[in-house]
Design an enzyme around this catalytic site. Structure first.
Site, PDB file in Angstrom:
ATOM      1  N   GLU A   1      -9.420   1.231  13.897  1.00 51.18           N
ATOM      2  CA  GLU A   1      -9.532  -0.392  13.772  1.00 51.18           C
ATOM      3  C   GLU A   1      -8.105  -1.328  14.035  1.00 51.18           C
ATOM      4  O   GLU A   1      -7.392  -0.681  13.619  1.00 51.18           O
ATOM      5  CB  GLU A   1     -10.000  -0.129  12.235  1.00 51.18           C
ATOM      6  CG  GLU A   1      -9.879  -2.022  11.582  1.00 51.18           C
ATOM      7  CD  GLU A   1      -9.911  -1.566  10.494  1.00 51.18           C
ATOM      8  OE1 GLU A   1     -10.336  -1.615   9.727  1.00 51.18           O
ATOM      9  OE2 GLU A   1      -8.990  -3.201  10.419  1.00 51.18           O
TER      10      GLU A   1
ATOM     11  N   GLU B   1       0.872  -1.246  -0.010  1.00 55.15           N
ATOM     12  CA  GLU B   1      -0.086   0.367  -0.315  1.00 55.15           C
ATOM     13  C   GLU B   1       0.859   1.207  -0.120  1.00 55.15           C
ATOM     14  O   GLU B   1       1.856   1.264   0.762  1.00 55.15           O
ATOM     15  CB  GLU B   1      -0.628   0.116   1.248  1.00 55.15           C
ATOM     16  CG  GLU B   1      -1.876  -0.791   1.696  1.00 55.15           C
ATOM     17  CD  GLU B   1      -2.680  -0.773   2.937  1.00 55.15           C
ATOM     18  OE1 GLU B   1      -3.873  -0.307   2.622  1.00 55.15           O
ATOM     19  OE2 GLU B   1      -1.860  -1.725   4.074  1.00 55.15           O
TER      20      GLU B   1
ATOM     21  N   ARG C   1      -1.034   5.453  10.336  1.00 54.71           N
ATOM     22  CA  ARG C   1      -1.474   4.028  10.984  1.00 54.71           C
ATOM     23  C   ARG C   1      -0.950   2.850   9.903  1.00 54.71           C
ATOM     24  O   ARG C   1      -1.290   1.826  10.315  1.00 54.71           O
ATOM     25  CB  ARG C   1      -2.980   4.401  11.223  1.00 54.71           C
ATOM     26  CG  ARG C   1      -4.043   5.127   9.943  1.00 54.71           C
ATOM     27  CD  ARG C   1      -4.657   5.138  10.644  1.00 54.71           C
ATOM     28  NE  ARG C   1      -5.761   4.839   9.314  1.00 54.71           N
ATOM     29  CZ  ARG C   1      -6.602   4.026   8.935  1.00 54.71           C
ATOM     30  NH1 ARG C   1      -6.669   2.715   9.996  1.00 54.71           N
ATOM     31  NH2 ARG C   1      -7.453   4.092   7.831  1.00 54.71           N
ATOM     32  N   HIS C   2      -0.405   2.902   8.743  1.00 54.92           N
ATOM     33  CA  HIS C   2      -0.062   1.897   7.704  1.00 54.92           C
ATOM     34  C   HIS C   2       1.468   1.585   7.386  1.00 54.92           C
ATOM     35  O   HIS C   2       2.254   2.807   7.486  1.00 54.92           O
ATOM     36  CB  HIS C   2      -0.550   2.096   6.562  1.00 54.92           C
ATOM     37  CG  HIS C   2      -2.160   2.323   6.493  1.00 54.92           C
ATOM     38  ND1 HIS C   2      -2.979   3.157   6.447  1.00 54.92           N
ATOM     39  CD2 HIS C   2      -3.045   1.425   6.360  1.00 54.92           C
ATOM     40  CE1 HIS C   2      -4.385   2.951   6.265  1.00 54.92           C
ATOM     41  NE2 HIS C   2      -4.762   1.694   6.380  1.00 54.92           N
TER      42      HIS C   2
HETATM   43  P1  AMO Z   1      -7.133  -6.717   7.836  1.00 56.49           P
HETATM   44  O1  AMO Z   1      -6.363  -5.519   6.135  1.00 56.49           O
HETATM   45  O2  AMO Z   1      -8.070  -5.303   8.233  1.00 56.49           O
HETATM   46  O3  AMO Z   1      -8.047  -7.840   7.442  1.00 56.49           O
HETATM   47  O4  AMO Z   1      -6.211  -6.563   8.653  1.00 56.49           O
HETATM   48  C1  AMO Z   1      -5.954  -6.878   9.925  1.00 56.49           C
HETATM   49  C2  AMO Z   1      -5.728  -5.737  10.764  1.00 56.49           C
HETATM   50  O5  AMO Z   1      -3.969  -5.375  10.096  1.00 56.49           O
HETATM   51  C3  AMO Z   1      -3.586  -4.140  10.593  1.00 56.49           C
HETATM   52  N1  AMO Z   1      -3.398  -3.602   9.915  1.00 56.49           N
HETATM   53  C4  AMO Z   1      -2.286  -3.057   9.478  1.00 56.49           C
HETATM   54  N2  AMO Z   1      -1.403  -2.567  10.317  1.00 56.49           N
HETATM   55  C5  AMO Z   1      -0.403  -2.012   9.986  1.00 56.49           C
HETATM   56  N3  AMO Z   1      -0.424  -1.324   8.616  1.00 56.49           N
HETATM   57  C6  AMO Z   1      -1.205  -1.987   7.957  1.00 56.49           C
HETATM   58  N4  AMO Z   1      -0.663  -1.659   6.548  1.00 56.49           N
HETATM   59  C7  AMO Z   1      -2.454  -3.118   7.659  1.00 56.49           C
HETATM   60  N5  AMO Z   1      -3.510  -2.990   7.283  1.00 56.49           N
HETATM   61  C8  AMO Z   1      -3.892  -3.562   8.434  1.00 56.49           C
HETATM   62  C9  AMO Z   1      -4.977  -3.670  11.278  1.00 56.49           C
HETATM   63  C10 AMO Z   1      -6.449  -3.630  10.553  1.00 56.49           C
HETATM   64  O6  AMO Z   1      -7.400  -4.656  11.377  1.00 56.49           O
HETATM   65  N6  AMO Z   1      -7.708 -11.371   6.128  1.00 56.49           N
HETATM   66  C11 AMO Z   1      -8.572 -10.371   7.379  1.00 56.49           C
HETATM   67  C12 AMO Z   1      -8.542 -10.393   8.406  1.00 56.49           C
HETATM   68  C13 AMO Z   1      -9.994 -11.845   8.549  1.00 56.49           C
HETATM   69  O7  AMO Z   1     -10.671 -11.336   8.132  1.00 56.49           O
HETATM   70  O8  AMO Z   1      -9.134 -12.481   9.401  1.00 56.49           O
HETATM   71  C14 AMO Z   1      -7.596  -8.405   6.841  1.00 56.49           C
HETATM   72  O9  AMO Z   1      -6.139  -9.142   6.059  1.00 56.49           O
HETATM   73  O10 AMO Z   1      -4.888  -3.561  12.269  1.00 56.49           O
HETATM   74  P1  ATP Z   2      -7.135  -1.112   7.021  1.00 56.93           P
HETATM   75  O1  ATP Z   2      -6.014  -1.077   5.883  1.00 56.93           O
HETATM   76  O2  ATP Z   2      -6.396  -1.363   8.361  1.00 56.93           O
HETATM   77  O3  ATP Z   2      -8.051  -2.439   6.294  1.00 56.93           O
HETATM   78  P2  ATP Z   2      -8.462   0.602   6.697  1.00 56.93           P
HETATM   79  O4  ATP Z   2      -9.560   0.127   5.595  1.00 56.93           O
HETATM   80  O5  ATP Z   2      -9.631   1.374   7.336  1.00 56.93           O
HETATM   81  O6  ATP Z   2      -7.817   0.145   7.399  1.00 56.93           O
HETATM   82  P3  ATP Z   2      -7.726   2.059   3.751  1.00 56.93           P
HETATM   83  O7  ATP Z   2      -8.605   1.557   3.279  1.00 56.93           O
HETATM   84  O8  ATP Z   2      -5.991   1.700   2.965  1.00 56.93           O
HETATM   85  O9  ATP Z   2      -7.218   1.933   5.179  1.00 56.93           O
HETATM   86  O10 ATP Z   2      -7.581   4.243   4.611  1.00 56.93           O
HETATM   87  C1  ATP Z   2      -8.156   4.276   4.744  1.00 56.93           C
HETATM   88  C2  ATP Z   2      -8.556   5.674   4.716  1.00 56.93           C
HETATM   89  O11 ATP Z   2      -7.240   6.239   5.453  1.00 56.93           O
HETATM   90  C3  ATP Z   2      -8.627   5.904   3.617  1.00 56.93           C
HETATM   91  O12 ATP Z   2     -10.428   6.448   3.251  1.00 56.93           O
HETATM   92  C4  ATP Z   2      -7.992   7.457   3.259  1.00 56.93           C
HETATM   93  O13 ATP Z   2      -8.603   8.368   3.857  1.00 56.93           O
HETATM   94  C5  ATP Z   2      -7.171   7.556   3.207  1.00 56.93           C
HETATM   95  N1  ATP Z   2      -5.612   7.269   3.180  1.00 56.93           N
HETATM   96  C6  ATP Z   2      -5.476   6.177   3.136  1.00 56.93           C
HETATM   97  N2  ATP Z   2      -3.637   5.924   2.064  1.00 56.93           N
HETATM   98  C7  ATP Z   2      -3.835   7.218   2.366  1.00 56.93           C
HETATM   99  C8  ATP Z   2      -3.066   8.378   0.988  1.00 56.93           C
HETATM  100  N3  ATP Z   2      -2.001   7.351   1.062  1.00 56.93           N
HETATM  101  N4  ATP Z   2      -3.152   9.735   1.261  1.00 56.93           N
HETATM  102  C9  ATP Z   2      -4.103  10.099   1.507  1.00 56.93           C
HETATM  103  N5  ATP Z   2      -4.880   8.700   2.733  1.00 56.93           N
HETATM  104  C10 ATP Z   2      -5.182   7.731   2.574  1.00 56.93           C
END
Ligand code: AMO
Ligand code: ATP
Length: 492
Positions: A415, A266, A272-273
């Site tokens: 989340e 991503e 938070r990513h």
């Molecule tokens: P999801 O994609 O929501 O679900 O990921 C699960 C949890 O992982 C964390 N997370 C992250 N943490 C840091 N950086 C990221 N880029 C990132 N993306 C996700 C969050 C999120 O809630 N397979 C499903 C889970 C399932 O249904 O069992 C999954 O991967 O805390």
């Molecule tokens: P997870 O990745 O844990 O499932 P999520 O689904 O909430 O959490 P994303 O869908 O990746 O995470 O992103 C959530 C929100 O973060 C998006 O709706 C957007 O507002 C913001 N976001 C993520 N990446 C970017 C970026 N590169 N630039 C701007 N906004 C971003």
């Protein structure tokens, strides 16, 4: 062999005893004919005192009060000259000072040095002073804006305040990790994993290890790192999703969990990513309802939160000193609300939110505030999400095809877990995958695994770094990742 004492174990009861400690030279100061040296190990520091014979310390050797005196002048000079952050051994008598030692964590004891040895001299210049790195943060989440997408901004803001910026810290992470707050954060992270494992093993779960090299994307998404696998295209696992399901539901293990790396390509420069994080995943057979999973999840997190409080008091204290967070508010019986209720609560607060629209990060955060106010908890589960916003393997709600048997778990409005009951009918699974634009060929063996009898099941995935970040109220996920990987960083 000699007996070593950990600096953290030094206490008043050891008064008069000869002790031997090893640690990093945190600070040193020469005064007149003496030297004060502070030595640090893990979360703890102790002051070590040495005086020349006839100096401020008084007469030769033991003055009768247990204080070792009469250190050769050359040794005093040497002690004061050892560069900070070198590794040193100190041998001496443990004494109890009249006044607590300012700045030392083991402030009610001191070591009167008899022997001092430099084990490993620090030869490179320090990129920042440890003293600065240990100071309380000036920058709080509220200062940088909760939805700030420039992950590095908190670093530069910190630099402007004369503190050590985040990028500088991360470039020299091996030094940054030495601060008592960082020592504490990663001890807490380790304890979260221990508590997770402990609770699930106790509930008859089996720990498994799924492959990280896959032939197709496990989350069906585009955010996948691709690689060459002996001439064939392959990718890094985006989650243990498919294999944990195969193990629990098709392989007959019924209840499984895994602690392992998760890779996401991503290009999200948020606070938070990460591109690589640690997944705490679980999957279990269900008999009647996915509530069985929610019960396990609720109790699991309460076990983790209670365990952190009872086992990590000193770590939590150190983190509070540097980052200043409030204890997490949570209920012993975990609050569960459904998505429609969440949307209604938002609308009642004047926030625009449709019942079938995904929750934006901002609305999640607002809902967190509303729930805290209304129910007195910063930890809760929300279920029954719209089907359209959930991954292809999510079970639709049998009573409303627009909804799904899925859930997210939140800490402080963000989340930390995503999960669901899963589709275990191959036909429906193929249908759902196609609806998501996934080439069914790439997940053929996963779909086939449901053709030989499969247990109804559900589970969830937790992001370890997010749990630690949010539990501790840290402003950036990079603070809870030991060697973070993000779109701009792949070293050290
Ligand atoms: P999801 O994609 O929501 O679900 O990921 C699960 C949890 O992982 C964390 N997370 C992250 N943490 C840091 N950086 C990221 N880029 C990132 N993306 C996700 C969050 C999120 O809630 N397979 C499903 C889970 C399932 O249904 O069992 C999954 O991967 O805390
Ligand atoms: P997870 O990745 O844990 O499932 P999520 O689904 O909430 O959490 P994303 O869908 O990746 O995470 O992103 C959530 C929100 O973060 C998006 O709706 C957007 O507002 C913001 N976001 C993520 N990446 C970017 C970026 N590169 N630039 C701007 N906004 C971003």
């Amino acid at each position: 062999s000699r007996t070593w004492t950990k600096i953290g174990d030094l206490c008043k009861d050891m008064e008069g005893r000869e002790v031997l400690v090893r640690g990093f030279l945190h600070a040193s100061r020469g005064v007149g004919r003496g030297s004060f040296v502070v030595v640090r190990s893990s979360l703890y520091t102790v002051q070590c005192v040495a005086f020349e014979s006839g100096g401020d310390g008084g007469g030769m050797s033991d003055g009768g009060d247990g204080k070792a005196r009469g250190i050769p002048p050359a040794m005093i000079k040497f002690m004061t000259a050892v560069p900070s952050e070198s590794v040193v051994d100190v041998c001496g008598t443990l004494t109890v000072p009249e006044k607590a030692v300012e700045g030392a964590t083991q402030s009610d004891v001191e070591i009167q040095v008899t022997k001092f040895h430099c084990v490993h001299k620090a030869t490179a210049a320090m990129p920042f002073q440890m003293e600065d790195a240990c100071r309380p943060d000036l920058v709080r989440e509220t200062d940088v804006g909760a939805y700030d997408h420039d992950a590095n901004r908190s670093g530069s803001a910190a630099e402007a305040g004369g503190r050590v910026g985040q990028e500088t810290r991360l470039d020299h992470r091996w030094i940054d990790l030495r601060t008592p707050a960082n020592q504490s954060i990663f001890r807490i992270q380790s304890t979260v994993c221990a508590l997770f494992r402990e609770y699930l093993l106790d509930q008859d779960f089996v720990e498994i290890h799924t492959p990280k090299l896959l032939s197709g994307a496990s989350e069906g998404g585009a955010d996948v790192f691709t690689l060459d696998y002996f001439g064939r295209p392959a990718c890094l696992s985006m989650s243990p999703q498919l294999h944990k399901q195969m193990a629990a539901a098709c392989g007959g293990f019924e209840r499984v969990f895994e602690i392992g790396p998760v890779f996401r390509a991503e290009n999200s420069n948020t606070r938070r990513h990460l591109c690589e994080f640690t997944g705490l995943d679980l999957e279990m057979a269900i008999n009647e309802h996915y509530d069985e999973v929610l019960d396990v999840l609720g109790d699991l997190f309460v076990h983790i939160f209670d365990g952190l409080k009872s086992r990590c008091g000193r770590e939590l204290q150190r983190i509070k000193e540097q980052h200043g967070f409030d204890d997490l508010l949570y209920l012993k019986k975990t609050l569960k609300i459904d998505f429609a209720t969440g949307c209604r609560l938002l609308r009642e607060a004047g926030v625009d939110q449709g019942d079938y629209d995904d929750l934006s990060t901002e609305n999640e955060k607002k809902l967190g505030d509303i729930v805290k106010e209304k129910y007195g908890t910063e930890f809760y589960i929300m279920d029954k999400y719209p089907l359209s916003v959930r991954p292809f393997y999510t079970m639709p709600d049998p009573n409303n095809p627009k909804l799904s048997n899925s859930y997210d778990v939140f800490i402080r409005g963000q989340e930390i877990l995503s999960g669901a009951q899963r589709v275990h009918e191959p036909k429906l699974l193929e249908e759902r995958a196609r609806a998501w634009g996934i080439d069914v060929e790439t997940i053929a063996s996963y779909v086939d695994s449901f053709r030989n009898g499969a247990l109804p099941h559900g589970g969830g995935g937790i992001g370890l770094e997010r749990v630690v970040m949010l539990y501790l109220g840290l402003p950036n996920i990079r603070k809870s990742s030991m060697f973070p990987r993000d779109p701009r960083r792949i070293s050290p």
